[in-house]
Scaffold this motif. Structure first.
Motif, mmCIF file in Angstrom:
data_model
loop_
_atom_site.group_PDB
_atom_site.id
_atom_site.type_symbol
_atom_site.label_atom_id
_atom_site.label_comp_id
_atom_site.label_asym_id
_atom_site.label_seq_id
_atom_site.Cartn_x
_atom_site.Cartn_y
_atom_site.Cartn_z
ATOM 1 N N THR A 1 0.848 -1.194 0.000
ATOM 2 C CA THR A 1 0.000 0.000 0.000
ATOM 3 C C THR A 1 0.886 1.248 0.000
ATOM 4 O OG1 THR A 1 -0.072 0.239 2.414
ATOM 5 C CG2 THR A 1 -1.731 -1.202 1.382
ATOM 6 N N ARG A 2 0.294 2.359 -0.335
ATOM 7 C CA ARG A 2 1.014 3.642 -0.297
ATOM 8 C C ARG A 2 1.349 4.017 1.150
ATOM 9 N NH1 ARG A 2 0.246 5.961 -5.577
ATOM 10 N NH2 ARG A 2 -1.247 4.684 -6.701
ATOM 11 N N MET A 3 0.516 3.617 2.079
ATOM 12 C CA MET A 3 0.822 3.845 3.499
ATOM 13 C C MET A 3 2.077 3.076 3.899
ATOM 14 S SD MET A 3 -3.002 3.574 5.145
ATOM 15 C CE MET A 3 -3.308 1.987 4.368
ATOM 16 N N GLY A 4 2.177 1.840 3.379
ATOM 17 C CA GLY A 4 3.341 1.016 3.689
ATOM 18 C C GLY A 4 4.623 1.600 3.129
ATOM 19 N N VAL A 5 4.531 2.249 1.976
ATOM 20 C CA VAL A 5 5.706 2.899 1.385
ATOM 21 C C VAL A 5 6.238 3.967 2.337
ATOM 22 C CG1 VAL A 5 6.500 4.398 -0.492
ATOM 23 C CG2 VAL A 5 5.057 2.426 -1.010
ATOM 24 N N GLU A 6 5.324 4.768 2.901
ATOM 25 C CA GLU A 6 5.737 5.790 3.868
ATOM 26 C C GLU A 6 6.404 5.147 5.081
ATOM 27 O OE1 GLU A 6 3.956 9.495 6.540
ATOM 28 O OE2 GLU A 6 2.595 8.260 5.354
ATOM 29 N N GLN A 7 5.847 4.048 5.558
ATOM 30 C CA GLN A 7 6.397 3.417 6.746
ATOM 31 C C GLN A 7 7.792 2.857 6.498
ATOM 32 O OE1 GLN A 7 4.781 3.729 9.686
ATOM 33 N NE2 GLN A 7 6.753 3.052 10.509
ATOM 34 N N VAL A 8 8.054 2.382 5.273
ATOM 35 C CA VAL A 8 9.403 1.909 4.929
ATOM 36 C C VAL A 8 10.407 3.044 5.083
ATOM 37 C CG1 VAL A 8 10.877 1.129 3.035
ATOM 38 C CG2 VAL A 8 8.675 0.023 3.423
ATOM 39 N N TYR A 9 10.046 4.226 4.597
ATOM 40 C CA TYR A 9 10.941 5.381 4.753
ATOM 41 C C TYR A 9 11.168 5.701 6.224
ATOM 42 C CZ TYR A 9 10.603 6.375 -0.254
ATOM 43 O OH TYR A 9 10.676 6.296 -1.620
ATOM 44 N N GLU A 10 10.103 5.735 7.005
ATOM 45 C CA GLU A 10 10.231 6.044 8.427
ATOM 46 C C GLU A 10 11.144 5.032 9.127
ATOM 47 O OE1 GLU A 10 9.435 8.395 10.372
ATOM 48 O OE2 GLU A 10 8.030 9.602 9.204
ATOM 49 N N ASP A 11 10.907 3.762 8.889
ATOM 50 C CA ASP A 11 11.690 2.716 9.552
ATOM 51 C C ASP A 11 13.163 2.794 9.181
ATOM 52 O OD1 ASP A 11 9.381 1.813 10.704
ATOM 53 O OD2 ASP A 11 9.125 0.084 9.370
ATOM 54 N N HIS A 12 13.439 2.938 7.898
ATOM 55 C CA HIS A 12 14.835 2.853 7.457
ATOM 56 C C HIS A 12 15.632 4.108 7.788
ATOM 57 C CE1 HIS A 12 13.600 -0.839 5.498
ATOM 58 N NE2 HIS A 12 14.870 -1.085 5.278
ATOM 59 N N PHE A 13 14.989 5.272 7.802
ATOM 60 C CA PHE A 13 15.747 6.457 8.196
ATOM 61 C C PHE A 13 15.957 6.513 9.714
ATOM 62 C CE2 PHE A 13 14.839 8.042 3.898
ATOM 63 C CZ PHE A 13 16.144 8.367 3.551
ATOM 64 N N THR A 14 15.052 5.906 10.462
ATOM 65 C CA THR A 14 15.292 5.752 11.901
ATOM 66 C C THR A 14 16.496 4.841 12.130
ATOM 67 O OG1 THR A 14 12.953 6.071 12.404
ATOM 68 C CG2 THR A 14 14.293 4.980 14.078
ATOM 69 N N ARG A 15 16.545 3.732 11.402
ATOM 70 C CA ARG A 15 17.683 2.805 11.499
ATOM 71 C C ARG A 15 18.975 3.455 11.018
ATOM 72 N NH1 ARG A 15 16.635 -2.212 8.148
ATOM 73 N NH2 ARG A 15 18.707 -2.715 8.968
ATOM 74 N N MET B 1 3.799 13.764 1.070
ATOM 75 C CA MET B 1 4.195 12.860 2.166
ATOM 76 C C MET B 1 5.710 12.769 2.292
ATOM 77 S SD MET B 1 5.661 9.565 2.332
ATOM 78 C CE MET B 1 5.104 8.638 0.917
ATOM 79 N N LEU B 2 6.392 12.577 1.167
ATOM 80 C CA LEU B 2 7.837 12.364 1.245
ATOM 81 C C LEU B 2 8.569 13.626 1.692
ATOM 82 C CD1 LEU B 2 10.040 10.273 0.944
ATOM 83 C CD2 LEU B 2 10.286 10.952 -1.451
ATOM 84 N N MET B 3 8.074 14.796 1.306
ATOM 85 C CA MET B 3 8.681 16.033 1.808
ATOM 86 C C MET B 3 8.546 16.112 3.322
ATOM 87 S SD MET B 3 7.935 19.041 -1.014
ATOM 88 C CE MET B 3 6.170 18.773 -1.229
ATOM 89 N N LYS B 4 7.392 15.688 3.854
ATOM 90 C CA LYS B 4 7.196 15.704 5.305
ATOM 91 C C LYS B 4 8.113 14.699 6.002
ATOM 92 C CE LYS B 4 2.395 17.338 5.234
ATOM 93 N NZ LYS B 4 0.989 17.016 5.578
ATOM 94 N N VAL B 5 8.267 13.506 5.417
ATOM 95 C CA VAL B 5 9.199 12.512 5.972
ATOM 96 C C VAL B 5 10.606 13.096 6.017
ATOM 97 C CG1 VAL B 5 10.331 10.296 5.551
ATOM 98 C CG2 VAL B 5 7.857 10.483 5.315
ATOM 99 N N ALA B 6 11.017 13.712 4.916
ATOM 100 C CA ALA B 6 12.360 14.289 4.847
ATOM 101 C C ALA B 6 12.552 15.361 5.913
ATOM 102 C CB ALA B 6 12.600 14.869 3.450
ATOM 103 N N GLU B 7 11.564 16.221 6.065
ATOM 104 C CA GLU B 7 11.684 17.306 7.040
ATOM 105 C C GLU B 7 11.712 16.774 8.469
ATOM 106 O OE1 GLU B 7 8.451 19.782 5.862
ATOM 107 O OE2 GLU B 7 9.488 20.496 4.036
ATOM 108 N N ARG B 8 10.977 15.687 8.730
ATOM 109 C CA ARG B 8 11.018 15.086 10.062
ATOM 110 C C ARG B 8 12.396 14.510 10.373
ATOM 111 N NH1 ARG B 8 5.663 13.213 8.906
ATOM 112 N NH2 ARG B 8 6.397 11.158 8.248
ATOM 113 N N HIS B 9 13.081 14.024 9.363
ATOM 114 C CA HIS B 9 14.383 13.390 9.573
ATOM 115 C C HIS B 9 15.555 14.314 9.229
ATOM 116 C CE1 HIS B 9 13.033 9.276 10.571
ATOM 117 N NE2 HIS B 9 11.993 9.578 9.821
ATOM 118 N N GLY B 10 15.258 15.548 8.888
ATOM 119 C CA GLY B 10 16.313 16.539 8.734
ATOM 120 C C GLY B 10 17.059 16.519 7.418
#
Length: 338
Positions: free
Chosen positions: A108-122, A167-176
């Motif tokens: 799902t598109r939601m899952g794509v976002e979660q992959v980014y969140e998980d891997h940038f946290t790691r 979504m991806l711009m927000k992910v990027a901004e959350r992770h700097g």
């Protein structure tokens, strides 16, 4: 060309896994690809060769100069800032690709976002371990992602729909970090103001639309609207045929959006150089830059224009007159033999 697959055999998707950040286009450059010569004949001098879009986070890309007859190593653009391929939408989630393609996460598109969140946290945790001076296990995948967090490696992201672009711009901004370039970006016109604020560029198709349901809202005015909102816009090929007609692709910005000729020409010259952070080397004729020069038979934005001569770094790699002579000689020799 800010999005190309020239000098490969087309096998540029490591599609067996969701993340393939450790793979590198630089390990496979096919310097014998005839498309290199054909694109020189169309006035192309430089190409950003991208990994495919089957992965949420794909492989590392490679900028090349079209130094026809050189080997794979010699074609690489020395000192080009490193980039990596990301992808959003149907290509990485694959849930509509048939019954054989429903086993890989995400679906799902939601899952794509979660992959980014998980891997940038790691990746952040991995970077802390590296900087701590304590022993750690080398992970080539996380090293590439840590380079993004450090601002060393730039992102080129396959994208279509506005929700995911946002979504991806927000992910990027959350992770700097920042999204350097959205490629395809068919709904960029809907969020161009947000892209400009974030600092993301748009490497777009000139006028493709309706080739699949995911691009149902694509319009040919996309490039013009993004440009007027302050986004750095390039027109790319993602296609062997269009790559040797990028001059005509640029002209479509005049047809669809009434962009001034000089600005439209920048869509395939200076602007992609800016997106690659190589505008100090190429993209315009200026003392001190690489001597990448094309002589055209007409206004290059005309459909009648032909590339007469193409130089890359001062070396003439294509000459239409000499090529015609060679073809005549080859034909005469063939007739003599047969």
């Amino acid at each position: 060309d800010a999005h190309a697959h020239v000098a490969t055999d087309g096998g540029i998707n490591e599609s067996g896994q969701t993340i393939s950040a450790e793979t590198r286009i630089e390990d496979f450059i096919d310097s014998n690809d005839m498309s290199v010569f054909r694109q020189l004949a169309g006035g192309l001098t430089t190409a950003h060769v991208l990994h495919g879009s089957a992965n949420v986070i794909g492989g590392q890309n490679q900028v090349i100069k079209l130094r026809w007859s050189a080997g794979p190593e010699e074609m690489k653009f020395e000192g080009a800032p490193p980039t990596i391929k990301f992808a959003l939408g149907e290509n990485p989630k694959q849930s509509n690709w048939g019954d054989r393609m429903v086993t890989r996460y995400p679906q799902t598109r939601m899952g794509v976002e979660q992959v980014y969140e998980d891997h940038f946290t790691r990746a952040a945790e991995y970077s802390e371990k590296v900087q701590s001076g304590k022993p750690y296990r080398t992970d080539l995948e996380l090293e590439a992602l840590a380079q993004i967090l450090d601002g060393y490696r730039q992102i080129t992201c396959h994208s279509y729909q506005q929700g995911e672009i946002n979504m991806l711009m927000k992910v990027a901004e959350r992770h700097g970090f920042r999204i350097n370039t959205y490629t395809h970006i068919r709904e960029g016109y809907k969020v161009a103001h947000k892209m400009a604020k974030h600092g993301a560029g748009g490497s777009s198709f000139s006028d493709w639309w309706a080739y699949k349901y995911e691009v149902i809202d694509a319009i040919p005015y996309n490039g013009a609207i993004m440009h007027r909102e302050g986004v750095t816009v390039a027109f790319n090929s993602d296609d062997r045929e269009m790559a040797r007609r990028l001059n005509q692709e640029a002209a479509k910005a005049i047809q669809y959006g009434d962009i001034p000729e000089e600005e439209a020409w920048k869509f395939v010259t200076l602007n992609p150089a800016k997106l690659l952070h190589l505008d100090n080397r190429m993209g315009s004729l200026k003392a001190g830059k690489d001597a990448d020069v094309v002589i055209w038979s007409d206004n290059p934005l005309s459909i009648y224009a032909k590339a007469e001569k193409t130089w890359v770094e001062g070396v003439r790699y294509y000459d239409r007159e000499l090529e015609n002579q060679k073809q005549a000689e080859i034909l005469a020799e063939r007739e003599r033999i047969t």
